[in-house]
Design a protein around this motif. Sequence first.
Motif, PDB file in Angstrom:
ATOM      1  N   LEU A 143       0.845  -1.225   0.053  1.00  0.00           N
ATOM      2  CA  LEU A 143       0.076   0.143   0.178  1.00  0.00           C
ATOM      3  C   LEU A 143       1.002   1.245  -0.163  1.00  0.00           C
ATOM      4  O   LEU A 143       0.663   2.143  -0.847  1.00  0.00           O
ATOM      5  N   TYR A 144       1.890   1.249   0.931  1.00  0.00           N
ATOM      6  CA  TYR A 144       2.862   2.501   0.759  1.00  0.00           C
ATOM      7  C   TYR A 144       3.504   2.564  -0.466  1.00  0.00           C
ATOM      8  O   TYR A 144       3.894   3.797  -0.861  1.00  0.00           O
ATOM      9  N   LEU A 145       3.765   1.783  -1.433  1.00  0.00           N
ATOM     10  CA  LEU A 145       4.249   1.753  -2.715  1.00  0.00           C
ATOM     11  C   LEU A 145       2.952   2.167  -3.796  1.00  0.00           C
ATOM     12  O   LEU A 145       3.555   2.905  -4.890  1.00  0.00           O
ATOM     13  N   LEU A 224       9.109  14.740   4.942  1.00  0.00           N
ATOM     14  CA  LEU A 224       8.702  15.827   4.128  1.00  0.00           C
ATOM     15  C   LEU A 224       9.255  17.090   4.338  1.00  0.00           C
ATOM     16  O   LEU A 224       9.728  17.931   3.542  1.00  0.00           O
ATOM     17  N   ASP A 225       9.227  17.344   5.552  1.00  0.00           N
ATOM     18  CA  ASP A 225       9.426  18.884   6.070  1.00  0.00           C
ATOM     19  C   ASP A 225      10.995  18.948   6.513  1.00  0.00           C
ATOM     20  O   ASP A 225      11.707  20.071   6.027  1.00  0.00           O
ATOM     21  N   GLN A 226      11.672  18.177   7.135  1.00  0.00           N
ATOM     22  CA  GLN A 226      13.015  18.126   7.740  1.00  0.00           C
ATOM     23  C   GLN A 226      13.932  17.707   6.640  1.00  0.00           C
ATOM     24  O   GLN A 226      15.121  18.358   6.452  1.00  0.00           O
ATOM     25  N   ALA A 227      13.670  16.620   6.120  1.00  0.00           N
ATOM     26  CA  ALA A 227      14.654  16.029   5.097  1.00  0.00           C
ATOM     27  C   ALA A 227      14.277  16.359   3.542  1.00  0.00           C
ATOM     28  O   ALA A 227      15.114  16.094   2.740  1.00  0.00           O
ATOM     29  N   GLY A 228      13.233  17.215   3.442  1.00  0.00           N
ATOM     30  CA  GLY A 228      13.057  17.716   2.274  1.00  0.00           C
ATOM     31  C   GLY A 228      12.491  16.825   0.987  1.00  0.00           C
ATOM     32  O   GLY A 228      12.987  16.915  -0.089  1.00  0.00           O
ATOM     33  N   LEU A 229      12.109  15.545   1.333  1.00  0.00           N
ATOM     34  CA  LEU A 229      11.626  14.314   0.502  1.00  0.00           C
ATOM     35  C   LEU A 229      10.157  14.845  -0.170  1.00  0.00           C
ATOM     36  O   LEU A 229       9.340  15.621   0.748  1.00  0.00           O
ATOM     37  N   SER A 230      10.059  14.085  -1.183  1.00  0.00           N
ATOM     38  CA  SER A 230       8.441  14.089  -1.851  1.00  0.00           C
ATOM     39  C   SER A 230       7.974  12.924  -1.159  1.00  0.00           C
ATOM     40  O   SER A 230       8.405  11.976  -0.494  1.00  0.00           O
ATOM     41  N   GLU A 231       6.553  12.996  -1.488  1.00  0.00           N
ATOM     42  CA  GLU A 231       5.633  11.986  -0.954  1.00  0.00           C
ATOM     43  C   GLU A 231       5.826  10.497  -1.476  1.00  0.00           C
ATOM     44  O   GLU A 231       5.887   9.760  -0.837  1.00  0.00           O
ATOM     45  N   VAL A 232       6.172  10.654  -2.695  1.00  0.00           N
ATOM     46  CA  VAL A 232       6.596   9.421  -3.573  1.00  0.00           C
ATOM     47  C   VAL A 232       7.937   8.622  -2.931  1.00  0.00           C
ATOM     48  O   VAL A 232       7.852   7.724  -2.785  1.00  0.00           O
ATOM     49  N   THR A 233       8.826   9.671  -2.531  1.00  0.00           N
ATOM     50  CA  THR A 233      10.128   8.943  -2.015  1.00  0.00           C
ATOM     51  C   THR A 233       9.919   8.606  -0.609  1.00  0.00           C
ATOM     52  O   THR A 233      10.342   7.410  -0.160  1.00  0.00           O
ATOM     53  N   VAL A 234       9.268   9.569   0.167  1.00  0.00           N
ATOM     54  CA  VAL A 234       8.780   8.983   1.631  1.00  0.00           C
ATOM     55  C   VAL A 234       8.014   7.815   1.387  1.00  0.00           C
ATOM     56  O   VAL A 234       8.515   6.604   2.311  1.00  0.00           O
ATOM     57  N   GLY A 235       7.246   7.395   0.651  1.00  0.00           N
ATOM     58  CA  GLY A 235       6.419   6.160   0.449  1.00  0.00           C
ATOM     59  C   GLY A 235       7.117   4.897   0.255  1.00  0.00           C
ATOM     60  O   GLY A 235       7.226   3.996   0.457  1.00  0.00           O
TER      61      GLY A 235
END
Length: 450
Positions: A143-145, A224-235
């Motif tokens: 689901l995260y993918l 998202l906020d501290q590491a500056g990643l996108s939602e897709v990358t975080v997922g």
Amino acid sequence: MSSRLGAAWPLVAVFTAGYLASYLLPTVVGRLSAHLGLSPAQAGLVGSALLLSSAGAGFALAGRVERLGARTPARAGLILAAVGYGCAALAGSVPLVVLGVMVGGFGSGTATAVAASGIAARRDPHRTSSLGLLTVSATAGVLYLTIPHLGGGHRLPFAAIALVALLVWPATARLDGARTAEETSSPITGRLPHRRSGLVLAGGMLVWSMAQNALWGVSSRIGLDQAGLSEVTVGAVFAAALGAGLLGVTGAGLLGARLGRAVPIGLGTVVIAASIVLSSSARDLGSFATGEIMWNTVYPVVLSYLIGLAASLDIRGRWAVLAGSASSVGVACGPLLGSVLSEEAGYPAMGLILGAATLLVAAPVTAVALHTGGRPLVPGSVRRRGGAPAALLAATTGGLSGAVPKLGSPEQAVTELRVRRRRLVRSAIRTAGPDGGSGQSNAYASTSAR
């Protein structure tokens, strides 16, 4: 091995449906904040409401699943989960979402309580709980993918949880139904065994779970906020982390109780504390992914041993449900605690606080594992301190409805004894012959062959 898995898979399926909401908590909280206009603390409070409702269901069902049977409460829980999360997915206003979340959470908690009771009654509860964690981790990883690529606002995570509850419904046909008064009555019921150890374990699991889910609830915001990643990358990071968790749980299942439970719980908790500090202080993809993957690899391993330890304290599953419900309370408080700490002190300071709390709770929980030995009751074993033989406990608590007695099981021993008595009675009748002794023999047969 295949027969054991065949008997365990309905419990594993219900376990997966019950645990899935907490595994998807980061994306649920993150999407509530991003798409419903809630602050991180408010979104965390909604997540806490879901998990508190789940914990309430566990406390309400503790010790009652055996009398009610597993099938009826499992089906009720899955219906509530499907309806509640489905309504939350369709609702567009915050009050309706919260209402649906609480109804769905109660359903998740009901399903989890049924699964915990069933797992505790199995010969090897640790292996079954490991299989359940393996399945829910795989489901959450898929689901995260997929969820980040589908959009859907806050609706998609809730719809996914509701769909899984509906898919698990057919598995409930393999669970046992309600039992009669004779089947549930037992001379070995009453007060809980190992009360002091159980209370320490339940309290420790509450704090332990609170610290874990304080981080898990805000992990998405850290990326998202501290590491500056996108939602897709975080997922993708979460999916990789849950994939590493699959390997960890698989290893724990293969290792079993060879090292006991104290070593995996104590050492694993130390690694978890270090992972929390690393992940909460991450400012790039490398440190964020390392912290999350390391944490998700060890977290389900320790959790599987904690579940197995709670199950070993009472074969009727009461400590498994109570400790699991206490853990759910900690899980419920986690998102709100993480949101408040991150807003007031920042993510790195939050990680230090949570890591310290995790280390503090490691000592008493590990002591419980050392004190009790963490060995599940098996036929032929005897509890220390003059406890009743496990075979007698198993015989009085009963098994799954319709189950065929296994070789060497208490049920088979009772069956063989009845067969021998009937043969003796028939032999006595034939010996008596037609000289009038048969009447007495038949009277004896009518009472002995029941």
